[in-house]
Write an enzyme that holds these catalytic residues in place. Structure first.
Site, PDB file in Angstrom:
ATOM      1  N   LYS A 245      30.532  32.827  34.021  1.00 59.38           N
ATOM      2  CA  LYS A 245      30.627  32.564  35.458  1.00 59.38           C
ATOM      3  C   LYS A 245      29.433  31.730  35.906  1.00 59.38           C
ATOM      4  O   LYS A 245      28.297  31.994  35.497  1.00 59.38           O
ATOM      5  CB  LYS A 245      30.679  33.895  36.214  1.00 59.38           C
ATOM      6  CG  LYS A 245      30.925  33.763  37.721  1.00 59.38           C
ATOM      7  CD  LYS A 245      31.045  35.140  38.364  1.00 59.38           C
ATOM      8  CE  LYS A 245      31.303  35.068  39.864  1.00 59.38           C
ATOM      9  NZ  LYS A 245      31.434  36.408  40.483  1.00 59.38           N
TER      10      LYS A 245
ATOM     11  N   SER B  68      35.491  37.333  43.259  1.00 62.28           N
ATOM     12  CA  SER B  68      35.027  35.957  43.219  1.00 62.28           C
ATOM     13  C   SER B  68      35.035  35.336  41.823  1.00 62.28           C
ATOM     14  O   SER B  68      34.875  34.123  41.680  1.00 62.28           O
ATOM     15  CB  SER B  68      33.584  35.899  43.761  1.00 62.28           C
ATOM     16  OG  SER B  68      32.696  36.647  42.928  1.00 62.28           O
TER      17      SER B  68
ATOM     18  N   SER C  53      34.557  41.943  42.217  1.00 65.15           N
ATOM     19  CA  SER C  53      34.741  40.562  41.773  1.00 65.15           C
ATOM     20  C   SER C  53      35.031  40.390  40.292  1.00 65.15           C
ATOM     21  O   SER C  53      35.332  39.282  39.853  1.00 65.15           O
ATOM     22  CB  SER C  53      33.515  39.722  42.147  1.00 65.15           C
ATOM     23  OG  SER C  53      33.462  39.500  43.532  1.00 65.15           O
TER      24      SER C  53
END
Length: 486
Positions: free
Chosen positions: A74, A149, A173
């Site tokens: 990420k 997210s 997330s």
């Protein structure tokens, strides 16, 4: 194939690391125009690293447990020499001079980076639609969101662009996008994994964890990234157990608490409810005892979170002022003007909204009514979990109230977007570990996830229960067709 199976093939010479990496890069190149799961693809680095692993293996050198395996990260985890943007214009050109602890441990174990994945800007969102570099799409149906997210990390695993990935989880997330994309997502106990090098959103809630195609692979990644780090004062010193050792153990006699409030939550989709209830029955068939439990303040979590998290974000994001690094507005008349314009132009609308909420909650005259009150409710939520774990070994809920919603469905309704994390947020407030495991599909062919919650530092038991369910249920035996999912 699992990480363990690929490792055995690599060791036996059935495939080279370069061939394995090339195969995943090919899938990435094929799916990326449709998905937009990556902010940056590091194909040249990946091939060079894979070649080095093959050379080391041929020379008989000792290799790490993830040697030659393609992973994605990420893009809010710092990677030395590779851009870390947080999917924000504010950090679009930021190249960290150091490596985060978790990525350093992955490279030390031999893992190969194929790219940095897309996310909601500064990890603030539940759909990966607030990225400055465009929205990510769901591999099961590109008209739907992948969750957020960490939507890019979830979509990358689901599409076969990598074997596994890392995400961060502040209010769901990792688990919510895992549910939406039909993969496994694990949020460890707060402090089990170092946050050093993770760009901060809400420091008392953020935690790094893995996405994987199966529970056993999630256990392998956790094994590598877990453990104390002197550079993170919140990182726990507790020993790291062998997370894979107990996966095959029976769950007969284990007590699984079904949280009543979660199945009575307003807005819970009927298909999700039925699928997760069927999963609970599957656990019972494996010998677990289902126990009805109550966490009275569970559904207060979302209101509590949206005071605490924006307050911490307001403080953390104050450092982005256009002076030392990050986006800087041009031709400002003064320092004050430059700072104001840099923040207004560098941050997107959702990030600005949360900064304003947090600043208001911390302002004089309101801090007692909002921030301190929210911290009191947070304590009560944690006590509810403590009481529940006096009765049971693990807790069970749906991961999300619905399957993945359509892109743009909540664009004009922030509250509806926030409610997508209704069932995951309380776990972050309490600092507990939790895992989302695929447990079925909607009539429209979209994945549904079941959330299992463990007590503090009880990831081993959590993984055991999740693995036993996964093996017995064999959810993907009846999966629908999806062109972007291998």
């Amino acid at each position: 194939m699992t990480i363990s199976a690929w490792r055995q093939r690599l060791q036996a010479g059935g495939v080279s690391s370069r061939e394995l990496v090339d195969e995943h890069l090919q899938r990435l190149e094929q799916s990326e125009p449709s998905l937009n799961a990556f902010v940056e693809v590091t194909a040249e680095r990946a091939r060079a690293d894979a070649d080095r692993v093959d050379q080391a293996r041929a020379a008989g050198e000792d290799l790490g447990p993830l040697a030659g395996l393609p992973l994605a990260i990420k893009d809010n985890l710092c990677t030395r020499g590779v851009r870390t943007t947080c999917s924000s214009r504010m950090l679009e050109q930021f190249v960290p001079p150091y490596e985060s602890t978790v990525t350093d441990r992955l490279w030390g174990a031999g893992a190969v980076l194929v790219g940095k994945t897309n996310l909601d800007e500064f990890a603030m969102g539940g759909s990966t639609e607030t990225s400055a570099f465009g929205a990510t799409k769901n591999p099961w149906n590109i008209e739907h969101v992948p969750g957020g997210s960490s939507g890019g990390s979830a979509a990358a695993v689901a599409s076969g662009s990598c074997l596994a990935s890392l995400g961060s989880d502040t209010g769901g997330s990792i688990r919510q996008p895992a549910s939406f994309c039909g993969v496994v997502g694990l949020k460890p106990t707060y402090g089990r994994v170092s946050r050093w090098g993770l760009v901060a959103f809400a420091s008392s809630l953020d935690q790094v964890g893995p996405f994987a195609g199966c529970v056993a692979d999630a256990a392998e990644l956790l094994q590598v990234i877990a453990g104390h780090d002197q550079r993170d004062s919140t990182c726990l010193t507790a020993d790291v157990p062998n997370y894979s050792a107990g996966l095959a153990a029976s769950i007969k006699g284990l007590r699984v608490g079904v949280i009543r409030e979660c199945f009575e939550a307003e807005g819970l989709d009927a298909e999700v409810k039925a699928s997760v209830q069927a999963s609970a029955a599957q656990l019972e068939a494996l010998g677990a005892e289902l126990v009805d439990v109550s966490c009275p303040r569970f559904n207060d979590g979302i209101a509590t979170y949206y005071v605490i998290a924006p307050s911490e974000a307001s403080a953390n994001l104050a450092r982005y002022d256009g002076v030392k690094y990050g986006f800087r507005a041009e031709e400002a008349e003064s320092l004050a003007s430059m700072t104001a314009r840099s923040r207004a132009e560098g941050f997107g609308a959702e990030v600005q909204r949360r900064i304003l909420i947090g600043t208001y909650a911390l302002s004089a005259g309101y801090v007692d009514a909002y921030y301190r009150k929210a911290q009191q409710v947070r304590t009560l939520i944690r006590r509810d979990f403590d009481a529940a774990f006096q009765q049971v070994d693990v807790l069970l809920t749906p991961t999300a109230p619905s399957p993945a919603f359509k892109a743009g469905a909540h664009a004009d309704d922030p509250l509806a977007m926030y409610l997508a994390d209704l069932l995951t947020i309380p776990v972050n407030l309490a600092g507990l570990p939790a895992i989302s495991v695929p447990c079925g599909f909607s009539a429209a062919g979209l994945p549904i996830g079941m959330q299992l919650i463990g007590n503090v530092l009880d990831e081993a038991r959590l993984l055991q229960v999740a693995h036993q369910y996964e093996q017995a249920a064999d959810v993907f035996a009846q999966r629908p067709e999806a062109s972007l999912v291998p």
